[in-house]
Enzyme design. Structure first.
Site, PDB file in Angstrom:
ATOM      1  N   LYS A  76     -10.674  16.160   4.250  1.00  0.00           N
ATOM      2  CA  LYS A  76     -10.887  17.612   4.356  1.00  0.00           C
ATOM      3  C   LYS A  76     -12.171  17.984   3.604  1.00  0.00           C
ATOM      4  O   LYS A  76     -12.716  17.163   2.857  1.00  0.00           O
ATOM      5  CB  LYS A  76      -9.677  18.359   3.795  1.00  0.00           C
ATOM      6  CG  LYS A  76      -9.389  18.063   2.348  1.00  0.00           C
ATOM      7  CD  LYS A  76      -8.076  18.675   1.901  1.00  0.00           C
ATOM      8  CE  LYS A  76      -7.798  18.288   0.463  1.00  0.00           C
ATOM      9  NZ  LYS A  76      -7.042  19.239  -0.280  1.00  0.00           N
ATOM     10  N   ARG A 129       3.416  25.891  -4.487  1.00  0.00           N
ATOM     11  CA  ARG A 129       2.250  26.396  -3.769  1.00  0.00           C
ATOM     12  C   ARG A 129       2.674  26.466  -2.310  1.00  0.00           C
ATOM     13  O   ARG A 129       3.142  27.488  -1.860  1.00  0.00           O
ATOM     14  CB  ARG A 129       1.071  25.440  -4.013  1.00  0.00           C
ATOM     15  CG  ARG A 129      -0.279  26.032  -3.817  1.00  0.00           C
ATOM     16  CD  ARG A 129      -1.376  25.040  -4.153  1.00  0.00           C
ATOM     17  NE  ARG A 129      -1.259  23.774  -3.438  1.00  0.00           N
ATOM     18  CZ  ARG A 129      -2.160  22.793  -3.504  1.00  0.00           C
ATOM     19  NH1 ARG A 129      -3.222  22.910  -4.273  1.00  0.00           N
ATOM     20  NH2 ARG A 129      -1.994  21.684  -2.817  1.00  0.00           N
ATOM     21  N   TYR A 185     -34.987  29.671 -18.580  1.00  0.00           N
ATOM     22  CA  TYR A 185     -34.425  31.026 -18.604  1.00  0.00           C
ATOM     23  C   TYR A 185     -33.661  31.279 -19.893  1.00  0.00           C
ATOM     24  O   TYR A 185     -32.909  30.418 -20.356  1.00  0.00           O
ATOM     25  CB  TYR A 185     -33.474  31.218 -17.424  1.00  0.00           C
ATOM     26  CG  TYR A 185     -34.198  31.379 -16.111  1.00  0.00           C
ATOM     27  CD1 TYR A 185     -35.062  32.452 -15.915  1.00  0.00           C
ATOM     28  CD2 TYR A 185     -34.006  30.482 -15.085  1.00  0.00           C
ATOM     29  CE1 TYR A 185     -35.732  32.612 -14.710  1.00  0.00           C
ATOM     30  CE2 TYR A 185     -34.666  30.625 -13.871  1.00  0.00           C
ATOM     31  CZ  TYR A 185     -35.525  31.694 -13.696  1.00  0.00           C
ATOM     32  OH  TYR A 185     -36.185  31.840 -12.508  1.00  0.00           O
ATOM     33  N   MET A 188     -32.254  27.371 -10.398  1.00  0.00           N
ATOM     34  CA  MET A 188     -31.882  27.138  -8.991  1.00  0.00           C
ATOM     35  C   MET A 188     -32.461  25.826  -8.460  1.00  0.00           C
ATOM     36  O   MET A 188     -31.805  25.092  -7.717  1.00  0.00           O
ATOM     37  CB  MET A 188     -32.372  28.310  -8.122  1.00  0.00           C
ATOM     38  CG  MET A 188     -31.845  28.247  -6.715  1.00  0.00           C
ATOM     39  SD  MET A 188     -32.507  29.552  -5.679  1.00  0.00           S
ATOM     40  CE  MET A 188     -31.656  30.977  -6.277  1.00  0.00           C
TER      41      MET A 188
HETATM   42  C1  LIG Z   1      -1.471  17.599   0.432  1.00  0.00           C
HETATM   43  C2  LIG Z   1      -2.531  16.727  -0.153  1.00  0.00           C
HETATM   44  N1  LIG Z   1      -2.356  15.397  -0.129  1.00  0.00           N
HETATM   45  C3  LIG Z   1      -3.293  14.557  -0.649  1.00  0.00           C
HETATM   46  C4  LIG Z   1      -4.451  15.047  -1.220  1.00  0.00           C
HETATM   47  C5  LIG Z   1      -5.443  14.084  -1.812  1.00  0.00           C
HETATM   48  O1  LIG Z   1      -5.479  14.264  -3.194  1.00  0.00           O
HETATM   49  P1  LIG Z   1      -6.485  13.400  -4.126  1.00  0.00           P
HETATM   50  O2  LIG Z   1      -7.849  13.796  -3.697  1.00  0.00           O
HETATM   51  O3  LIG Z   1      -6.169  13.848  -5.499  1.00  0.00           O
HETATM   52  O4  LIG Z   1      -6.172  11.977  -3.839  1.00  0.00           O
HETATM   53  C6  LIG Z   1      -4.645  16.417  -1.258  1.00  0.00           C
HETATM   54  C7  LIG Z   1      -5.864  16.943  -1.892  1.00  0.00           C
HETATM   55  O5  LIG Z   1      -5.950  18.005  -2.399  1.00  0.00           O
HETATM   56  C8  LIG Z   1      -3.668  17.287  -0.709  1.00  0.00           C
HETATM   57  O6  LIG Z   1      -3.824  18.608  -0.729  1.00  0.00           O
END
Ligand SMILES: Cc1ncc(COP(=O)(O)O)c(C=O)c1O
Length: 389
Positions: free
Chosen positions: A34, A140, A282, A330
């Site tokens: 992701k 969550r 800065y 920047m």
């Molecule tokens: C549901 C879920 N599984 C696995 C992962 C992978 O986690 P990590 O990057 O800590 O291995 C994430 C990452 O946020 C996640 O949201």
């Protein structure tokens, strides 16, 4: 001169995937890619990780993009979707959908109710697979204990209606504290997950399904073997970073036998001789304690380098760690070159400076900057040139 490069070591990615497989040889690996593969570039990363058993992304757009680019592997959609139209897309794209709330479950039912006549019943038609996400303590996303019990008591028709081709094929949960090895929350979450699995399998309508289990992120892959189960979900460790970067003492990817994947580098664009008392950058926030030589490096928060990196944050030049001094701007940072001078290492404009990666663990920079490596990797901006090696 002056361009910032993120070199992505694809061999290191493959090495890190192998490390996952060594640690959990019986699990299937869903590589978490992701957020543009944690900022590394999702397509080359997916390609390099083709030995994974599947991929996980958070959002439908991310999954659509992967399918459009020809990625046919299993894709798990970790946050699920919210409308009938989005369910239709998931079905067409053959994604494994995570159902993490009652609302999503009801929407799934509605989708199948409406589309049943459209989905033909031939045996070779694809099955729509979904996983239930259980909230075992993170609070969550995920179904609570009561919500799962309610579903198991009241939705047996839906679970057993195999003609609908809608198959509950897995359950998953997510640790809130897996990066704190001794935190009792981990055991509590694991216990609840196992209990809920048994509850599920004791349900007549479900027990014939091969419901698989998934709980382990990187930290659990490394430290909680009881949580490995059927599907592993490594993210950060694939990118060569230790999930225990906040532990005391802090660890780096090298401590976990991982190889850094991203090396962020730029060049020295100016060298200045300053006098005792001259202030830099800065806010004139840092002033030279004695006459000294300062290097100006072309990197700043416009490239994703953390603005909060304080004086003392390491930068690697000619294999020597030199400290950042003054504020990050920047496009530039300034570093104290005294150590190079002491070692009589000559420096000229155009010389390479490594901000993190090969030779300088990113965890060192995130620690100094009061953040985590996840954030540093994800916030690299489009101005940075990516090179895949
Ligand atoms: C549901 C879920 N599984 C696995 C992962 C992978 O986690 P990590 O990057 O800590 O291995 C994430 C990452 O946020 C996640 O949201």
């Amino acid at each position: 001169m002056g361009s910032v490069t993120a070199s992505i070591n694809l061999h290191a990615l493959q090495h890190n995937l192998l490390r996952v497989k060594q640690l959990a040889p019986n699990g299937k690996v869903i590589s978490v890619i992701k957020a543009n593969a944690y900022g590394h570039g999702v397509l080359p990363v997916a390609d390099a990780l083709s030995d994974s058993d599947g991929f996980a992304v958070a959002r439908l757009d991310e999954a659509c993009y992967l399918r459009k680019q020809g990625i046919n592997k299993t894709i798990i959609l970790l946050e699920g979707v919210y409308s009938i139209e989005e369910y239709r897309q998931c079905f067409e794209l053959q994604l494994i959908l995570v159902i993490q709330s009652m609302e999503q479950f009801h929407c799934l039912k509605e989708f199948f109710g409406q589309h049943q006549p459209l989905i033909s019943q031939k045996n070779n038609d694809p099955v729509f697979e979904y996983w239930l996400k259980l909230d075992t303590g993170m609070h969550r996303l995920g179904l609570s204990k009561d919500e799962l019990t309610y579903l198991l008591e009241n939705e047996t028709d839906f679970f057993s209606d195999m003609k609908s081709k809608c198959l509950l094929s897995g359950i998953m949960s997510h640790f809130s504290c897996a990066d704190e090895v001794d935190n009792p929350v981990n055991d509590a979450q694991l216990l609840q997950f196992n209990q809920q699995y048994h509850q599920l399998m004791a349900t007549q309508a479900i027990k014939l399904n091969p419901v698989t289990k998934s709980m382990a992120n990187s930290a659990a892959i490394l430290a909680i073997p009881e949580a490995h189960f059927d599907w592993l979900r490594p993210g950060i460790m694939l990118y060569g970073v230790s999930p225990f970067e906040s532990a005391n003492p802090r660890r780096t990817g090298l401590d976990e036998q991982l190889m850094p994947v991203m090396t962020l580098s730029s060049q020295v664009i100016a060298i200045k001789k300053l006098k005792k008392g001259d202030c830099i950058g800065y806010g004139a926030s840092w002033c030279c304690p004695h006459d000294m030589t300062i290097g100006v490096i072309a990197i700043g928060y416009g490239d994703g380098y953390p603005r909060h990196a304080p004086t003392g944050t390491p930068v690697l030049i000619h294999n020597t760690e030199v400290p950042l001094v003054g504020r990050v701007s920047m496009d530039m940072i300034t570093v104290d070159l005294s150590l190079l001078e002491e070692k009589s290492i000559p420096l000229k404009t155009g010389d390479k400076a490594i901000l993190w990666g090969e030779g300088l663990p990113i965890e060192r920079v995130s620690q100094k900057s009061g953040t985590i490596a996840y954030e540093l990797l994800c916030q690299i901006t489009q101005r940075v040139c990516f090179r895949y090696e």
